[in-house]
Scaffold this motif. Structure first.
Motif, PDB file in Angstrom:
ATOM      1  N   LEU A  20       1.835  -4.978  -2.338  1.00 24.46           N
ATOM      2  CA  LEU A  20       0.669  -5.480  -1.616  1.00 24.46           C
ATOM      3  C   LEU A  20      -0.612  -4.783  -2.076  1.00 24.46           C
ATOM      4  CD1 LEU A  20       2.059  -5.884   2.015  1.00 24.46           C
ATOM      5  CD2 LEU A  20       1.836  -7.608   0.230  1.00 24.46           C
ATOM      6  N   LEU A  21      -0.552  -3.471  -2.250  1.00 16.66           N
ATOM      7  CA  LEU A  21      -1.728  -2.748  -2.736  1.00 16.66           C
ATOM      8  C   LEU A  21      -2.077  -3.157  -4.165  1.00 16.66           C
ATOM      9  CD1 LEU A  21      -0.942   0.752  -1.218  1.00 16.66           C
ATOM     10  CD2 LEU A  21      -2.823  -0.765  -0.558  1.00 16.66           C
ATOM     11  N   GLU A  24      -3.723  -6.574  -3.973  1.00 20.15           N
ATOM     12  CA  GLU A  24      -5.083  -6.449  -3.454  1.00 20.15           C
ATOM     13  C   GLU A  24      -6.041  -5.980  -4.552  1.00 20.15           C
ATOM     14  OE1 GLU A  24      -6.977  -4.558   0.493  1.00 20.15           O
ATOM     15  OE2 GLU A  24      -5.984  -3.105  -0.819  1.00 20.15           O
ATOM     16  N   VAL A  61      -0.696 -12.905  -5.565  1.00 16.60           N
ATOM     17  CA  VAL A  61      -1.863 -12.581  -4.749  1.00 16.60           C
ATOM     18  C   VAL A  61      -1.453 -12.549  -3.281  1.00 16.60           C
ATOM     19  CG1 VAL A  61      -3.531 -13.531  -6.403  1.00 16.60           C
ATOM     20  CG2 VAL A  61      -2.574 -15.001  -4.631  1.00 16.60           C
ATOM     21  N   LEU A  62      -2.257 -11.874  -2.474  1.00 16.18           N
ATOM     22  CA  LEU A  62      -1.986 -11.761  -1.042  1.00 16.18           C
ATOM     23  C   LEU A  62      -2.175 -13.104  -0.342  1.00 16.18           C
ATOM     24  CD1 LEU A  62      -3.949  -8.468  -0.330  1.00 16.18           C
ATOM     25  CD2 LEU A  62      -1.474  -8.746  -0.182  1.00 16.18           C
ATOM     26  N   ARG A  67      -2.664 -10.133   3.685  1.00 16.85           N
ATOM     27  CA  ARG A  67      -3.976  -9.474   3.762  1.00 16.85           C
ATOM     28  C   ARG A  67      -4.187  -8.887   5.154  1.00 16.85           C
ATOM     29  NH1 ARG A  67      -6.354 -13.282   1.792  1.00 16.85           N
ATOM     30  NH2 ARG A  67      -6.461 -12.538  -0.340  1.00 16.85           N
ATOM     31  N   LEU A  70      -1.797  -5.870   5.726  1.00 13.35           N
ATOM     32  CA  LEU A  70      -2.233  -4.725   4.931  1.00 13.35           C
ATOM     33  C   LEU A  70      -3.479  -4.090   5.551  1.00 13.35           C
ATOM     34  CD1 LEU A  70      -1.720  -2.981   2.458  1.00 13.35           C
ATOM     35  CD2 LEU A  70      -3.082  -4.582   1.120  1.00 13.35           C
ATOM     36  N   ALA A  71      -4.411  -4.909   6.025  1.00 13.69           N
ATOM     37  CA  ALA A  71      -5.619  -4.376   6.678  1.00 13.69           C
ATOM     38  C   ALA A  71      -5.253  -3.608   7.945  1.00 13.69           C
ATOM     39  CB  ALA A  71      -6.589  -5.508   6.997  1.00 13.69           C
ATOM     40  N   LYS A  74      -3.746  -0.278   6.884  1.00 17.49           N
ATOM     41  CA  LYS A  74      -4.782   0.640   6.403  1.00 17.49           C
ATOM     42  C   LYS A  74      -5.574   1.253   7.557  1.00 17.49           C
ATOM     43  CE  LYS A  74      -5.884  -1.040   1.799  1.00 17.49           C
ATOM     44  NZ  LYS A  74      -6.948  -1.632   0.983  1.00 17.49           N
TER      45      LYS A  74
END
Length: 121
Positions: A20-21, A24, A61-62, A67, A70-71, A74
């Motif tokens: 995922l990173l 991104e 891609v996410l 997305r 993952l946000a 984070k």
């Protein structure tokens, strides 16, 4: 079209974070020489199956779900701590003034054994 073979994970773990990173950052490109079956790692494929990644231009891609998850990761205390540790490691690796480890020296008896085979041509 997104194919989802698994339920999305309840939370992201180390298993999902790398792909995922990388996605991104735009680094999750297909590499059929390294990953001969799918062109990406098994972890990345599992993220596709869970609906976190989809096929993009030359790589994965996410998705909106990926997305969003993952946000959230984070912003979590665990994600903040991990990101801070990675930033410190990156800074340490890029600091030219940081002392580097000396090159390992062969043991004397091992060095003698290497001479038995002669110089490689």
């Amino acid at each position: 079209m997104t194919f989802s073979f698994e339920q999305p994970p309840d939370k992201l773990t180390w298993y999902h974070l790398g792909p995922l990173l990388d996605a991104e950052a735009g680094r999750l490109k297909y590499n059929p020489e390294q990953y001969t079956v799918h062109g990406v790692s098994n972890n990345a494929v599992a993220c596709c199956w869970a609906g976190l990644l989809v096929d993009g231009d030359g790589g994965l891609v996410l998705t909106d779900l990926g997305r969003s998850m993952l946000a959230s990761w984070k912003a979590s205390p665990v994600g903040q701590r991990w990101l801070a540790e990675q930033a410190a490691l990156d800074e340490e690796m890029s600091d030219p003034a940081a002392p580097s480890l000396p090159a390992p020296q062969p043991e004397p008896q091992r060095a003698d054994q290497l001479g038995l085979f002669g110089a490689a041509s």
